[in-house]
Each structure stands twice: as C-alpha cells, then as structure tokens.
Design a protein around this motif. Structure first.
Motif, PDB file in Angstrom:
ATOM      1  N   TYR A   1      -4.906   7.629   7.093  1.00  0.00           N
ATOM      2  CA  TYR A   1      -4.317   6.378   6.633  1.00  0.00           C
ATOM      3  C   TYR A   1      -4.343   5.379   7.783  1.00  0.00           C
TER       4      TYR A   1
ATOM      5  N   GLY B   1       0.813  -1.205   0.000  1.00  0.00           N
ATOM      6  CA  GLY B   1       0.000   0.000   0.000  1.00  0.00           C
ATOM      7  C   GLY B   1       0.842   1.247   0.000  1.00  0.00           C
TER       8      GLY B   1
ATOM      9  N   ILE C   1       0.004  -3.812   5.735  1.00  0.00           N
ATOM     10  CA  ILE C   1      -0.552  -3.086   4.598  1.00  0.00           C
ATOM     11  C   ILE C   1      -1.103  -1.739   5.059  1.00  0.00           C
ATOM     12  N   TRP C   2      -0.926  -0.718   4.204  1.00  0.00           N
ATOM     13  CA  TRP C   2      -1.539   0.590   4.385  1.00  0.00           C
ATOM     14  C   TRP C   2      -2.787   0.685   3.517  1.00  0.00           C
ATOM     15  N   TYR C   3      -3.824   1.328   4.047  1.00  0.00           N
ATOM     16  CA  TYR C   3      -5.009   1.587   3.237  1.00  0.00           C
ATOM     17  C   TYR C   3      -5.706   2.849   3.736  1.00  0.00           C
TER      18      TYR C   3
END
Length: 516
Positions: free
Chosen positions: A336, A297, A344-346
């Motif tokens: 974020y 991400g 994971i980044w989302y």
C-alpha cells in the motif's frame, strides 16, 4: 470550567493542596487503582499534565489528558511501584480547575469483580491470550507475559520458553520473582524512558531522535510513550506534553517514518490489545503539533508491517491484519502507498516474484530499491530476501551468498552506507538472538560480525538507527574529509530478551567501527 474527577478504589484521603492551575492529592497505600477523567468545556485548554510520584518523589507515571484522550487509569497490582503511598499532581494553565474525588471499597479484593471458578478463569485467560496476536493467531506479539494462560492445540506463543520456565522458576516464591521482573521496567525514571519493546525511534535532525510507543512487562503499554533524545549529550526529555494536538493512542507494532523534506513524522498502524489501527498521525517537528489525517482510499488495520519513504510517499508492506473471530488473524503480502500531499491510500500494480505473507520483517530503501528481509508467518520464520525495484515496480528474490543470518523476525535493521545495511538480533521462534550481520547490496553477500557491545544481551523488538555525527577537525589537520560512514553513529535502544527483561539502555557505536 474544566472538571477533573479522581476515582480511587480503596480509601483516598480528603485532603489536598491546590493553587491556580495546579493541584496535588495525597494517595495512601491502600489505594489499588486510580482513574482520572475530565468533564466540561476545554475551551482554550489543550492539555492537562498529570504526574504520579511515590513517597520519595520518584516519578511513577507521566501522562496527559487532552480533548481527544480524556481518561486514563493506573493500577497498583499491575506495576507494584509504590508501597508507602503516592502523590498525584495535576497542572494546567489559563483555566479554572475543579477536582472531585470519589471512593469505592469493594466487597472482594479482586477490584469489584466476582470470584470466578477455575473453569471461568481458564476461559477468560484464553480470551486474553488473543490480545496482540501475530500471524494466524498463534503467537503473542509481546515478548513476555506471565499468567495461567492455556493454549489451544497447535498454538505457539511468541517467546513461549519464558512462560514455560516461569512456572518452574517462580514456584518457590512467585510473589518475589514477579516483583523483581517488573519493577525496573515499569517504574519510569524521570530522566529516561521505561524498558520496552516494539517502539519506534527515528531521527529528525543531526542532534535529535524521537521515541514513540512500546510495551513493557505484563503486556502493559508504556505510560511514558513519547520521548526526545538529544544525541549531543545522550539525554532524554519527556515529549508527550511538548506537542499540541491529538496525540496517537498508545500502541505497539506501528511504524514512525520521518520525511526530511516536510520535516514531519508519519505514524501508521499498530495494535493495542484487541484494538487494531489503520490511522495516520503526523507530527510536524517545526510547529510541534500532532494532526490526524482523514485519508481517502482503503488500507486495512495493520501491525508489525514495514514502512519506507521514497520520493515523499510511504510504502507499507506486509504486517498482521485482524480477521473476524474465530478465524485466526493473518499476514499480508500486499503493498500500500500513502501519498501525504493528496492524503490518499492506493495500491500500485506490481510485477515479479512477490514475497510470501509476513510480519515482523525489516525493510530499507537503498539505490532506488526496497530490500525486505526475514519476518514471520506462523509457523514459518524467514531468512529470505526480496527487493522491490521502485522504478519498475517489480519484486524479485535476492540470491545471496556468504554467512547468512538464521531465520528471524522483530530484528533490528539500519542502513550503514549506500550499499550496506545491518541486521541484529530478533526472535527465531524459540529464543531472542544477539548476532549481527551486514549485507552488501553490490555483492549480494552477507558478512557475520562479532560486536561485544551487541552480543552480550539477546534482544528482539528493539530499535536501531544511524545518525550523522557532528565532527570538527583541527585547522592543522591535512587529512581528507571524513567519509560518510566515519561521520555516522549507530544507536540501539530497548527490546526484550525472552527472559522477562525489557531494556531501556541506549548503546552507541561509530558506524566506521562496525564497517571495519
């Protein structure tokens, strides 16, 4: 074989003492800069501990070289910590240590750089002025910097009044004044952290807190970046060499968030001069090992953002992000989320009335909501409050009443109970502040407090946390059990006062005294 090279500007003596795993080098007063770097195979060696002490054996620098950080330097003219020589000690175990030395005597005493015209100095100082900038390239992210930096039209630096005063106050004897302001903050005592601002302090258990990062006088990043605080006797222990793995690079404006479930500290973002970070470093407090996450991400490099933990995920809001030159850096209003389990980044879908872009604000999780207060986006300083309902993922403005704090950023904030949090100090665009307020989330009411321990010295960029206090009761005590607030202690560390001082003091107060 691991080789350690010592490069000194101005004569370095050819005598040194050594024994297996440990070597010492005497450094004469003429040395103005020392650079240490390693070459060769590290193999089983994970770190090299380096200590620089003055003629009285007082520690000046405590550092560590690792396979991920193979070089560092120390400059006399920036710290001014020795005048009669020093001793450099290098220690490691289990490997063969080879030390080589090289001397360099420049023709000009400005350390190898050619003499510059006044116009070139001004241009270079303007470029340096872009280091550690906050919202829209119009404020400095460090509370204090002396120098001849000239400002472009419309620019306002962070803590500008000190720079304006320094020209007048140091005109009679600038050399003496500069030494007075920087010596206490840059010479690290053996048993406590050096003075700094912009660091993080987080609790990992009822008896321990971890201090990470920060910056002191003259924009110098702290050379003792990681400390462990033992709250039973309020003692400090240097902790940079206690943990294995790649230690995070020195930085300011980062966040350090502790997850009590996994017993890990998550360090995210921050900046160092013109370098910005969006990396995630994890310190496992059980194995005492650092790891750097290779996350999926996208998240931009951010500094002076907020980071809160909810149900095992990190919620990052706001902050400063870099833009390509000459476009000024900007503030973010984006949210974020980092999921450590999936690495994971989302970005979640959020609704409602979103706060304006800002940095240097505070955020705390209470009753399933994140409360955001204050912050800065040039030229505006805020004192508004917003909340994010974590069940609905909806922002809303909080209509408050009572004696509200004035607009500010880089203030200290700590949760006192299930329904109250405290705000102290900060920077209002002109001065550092020393006032204190409590906000009650049930009544949406601000209350102003008078706390002599906190009002005596203005400070911004400091750390405030609350920690459980180990309470014991006599067997004959028939009182009810202690309330949550009565078994908590509030700790305040560091910060700057906009007058050239950077603090290393630790203030402790029972939370029950604050809430009364």
């Amino acid at each position: 074989i691991l080789a350690l090279h010592v490069f000194a500007i101005f004569p370095l003596p050819h005598t040194y003492a050594s024994r297996p795993g440990k070597s010492t080098v005497a450094v004469k007063p003429g040395v103005q800069q020392i650079v240490l770097f390693t070459r060769g195979r590290w193999d089983k060696c994970t770190s090299v501990t380096v200590e620089l002490s003055d003629e009285n054996n007082v520690l000046i620098l405590l550092g560590k070289l690792t396979p991920f950080n193979k070089c560092f330097s120390w400059e006399l003219w920036e710290d001014g910590a020795w005048s009669n020589g020093a001793t450099l000690t290098v220690q490691l175990e289990g490997v063969t240590l080879t030390i080589s030395r090289k001397e360099y005597t420049p023709e000009v005493r400005c350390v190898g750089k050619r003499k510059r015209s006044r116009g070139e100095e001004e241009e270079e100082d303007k470029a340096k002025g872009q280091e550690n900038i906050c919202p829209n390239a119009s404020e400095k992210a460090t509370p204090h910097r002396r120098g001849r930096n000239s400002l472009r039209a419309g620019q306002t630096r962070l803590f500008p009044r000190k720079e304006e005063q320094s020209t007048t106050h140091t005109s009679q004897n600038p050399r003496t004044k500069a030494k007075q302001s920087k010596t206490p903050t840059q010479t690290a005592a053996v048993d406590s952290p050096s003075g700094r601002w912009g660091q993080t302090l987080c609790q990992i258990d009822p008896q321990t807190a971890i201090l990470i990062g920060g910056q002191g006088a003259r924009m110098q990043f702290c050379k003792d970046p990681i400390w462990k605080l033992c709250t039973e006797d309020l003692s400090w222990v240097p902790a940079e060499t206690l943990a294995e793995g790649p230690t995070p690079e020195a930085r300011i404006g980062h966040t350090a968030t502790y997850d009590p479930e996994s017993k890990r500290i998550f360090v995210f973002g921050g900046s160092k001069h013109k370098k910005w970070f969006n990396d995630v470093h994890i310190l496992d407090t059980q194995s005492w090992r650092w790891t750097m996450v290779e996350a999926q991400g996208k998240v931009p490099p951010l500094a002076y953002h907020s980071c809160t933990l909810f149900r095992g995920e990190l919620f990052v809001f706001g902050g400063v992000f870099p833009r390509p030159h000459p476009e000024p850096d900007g503030c973010s209003d984006s949210l974020y989320i980092f999921n450590p389990e999936m690495a994971i980044w989302y970005q979640p879908i959020v609704n409602g009335d979103k706060p304006a872009p800002r940095s240097g604000h505070s955020a705390c999780v209470m009753q399933g909501k994140i409360f955001f207060f204050g912050g800065w986006d040039t030229p505006v300083c805020f004192n508004d409050m917003f909340l994010l309902d974590l069940c609905l993922m909806e922002f809303s403005a909080v209509q408050t009443n009572g004696s509200a704090p004035s607009p500010r950023s880089w203030h200290g904030c700590a949760v006192l109970s299930d329904s109250c949090f405290l705000v102290h100090g900060g920077y209002n665009g002109n001065d550092a502040l020393s006032d204190t307020f409590i906000f009650n989330t049930d009544t949406s009411c601000w209350t102003s407090l008078t706390l002599p321990q906190l009002t005596s010295v203005p400070r911004a960029g400091h750390s405030i946390i609350t920690m459980a206090t180990a309470c014991t009761k006599d067997s004959s005590d028939e009182q009810d059990e202690f309330s949550e607030s009565s078994s908590q202690t509030m700790l305040i560390f560091g910060g700057g006062d906009n007058e050239g001082s950077f603090f290393s003091d630790l203030i402790t107060m029972p939370v029950k005294d604050v809430c009364e």
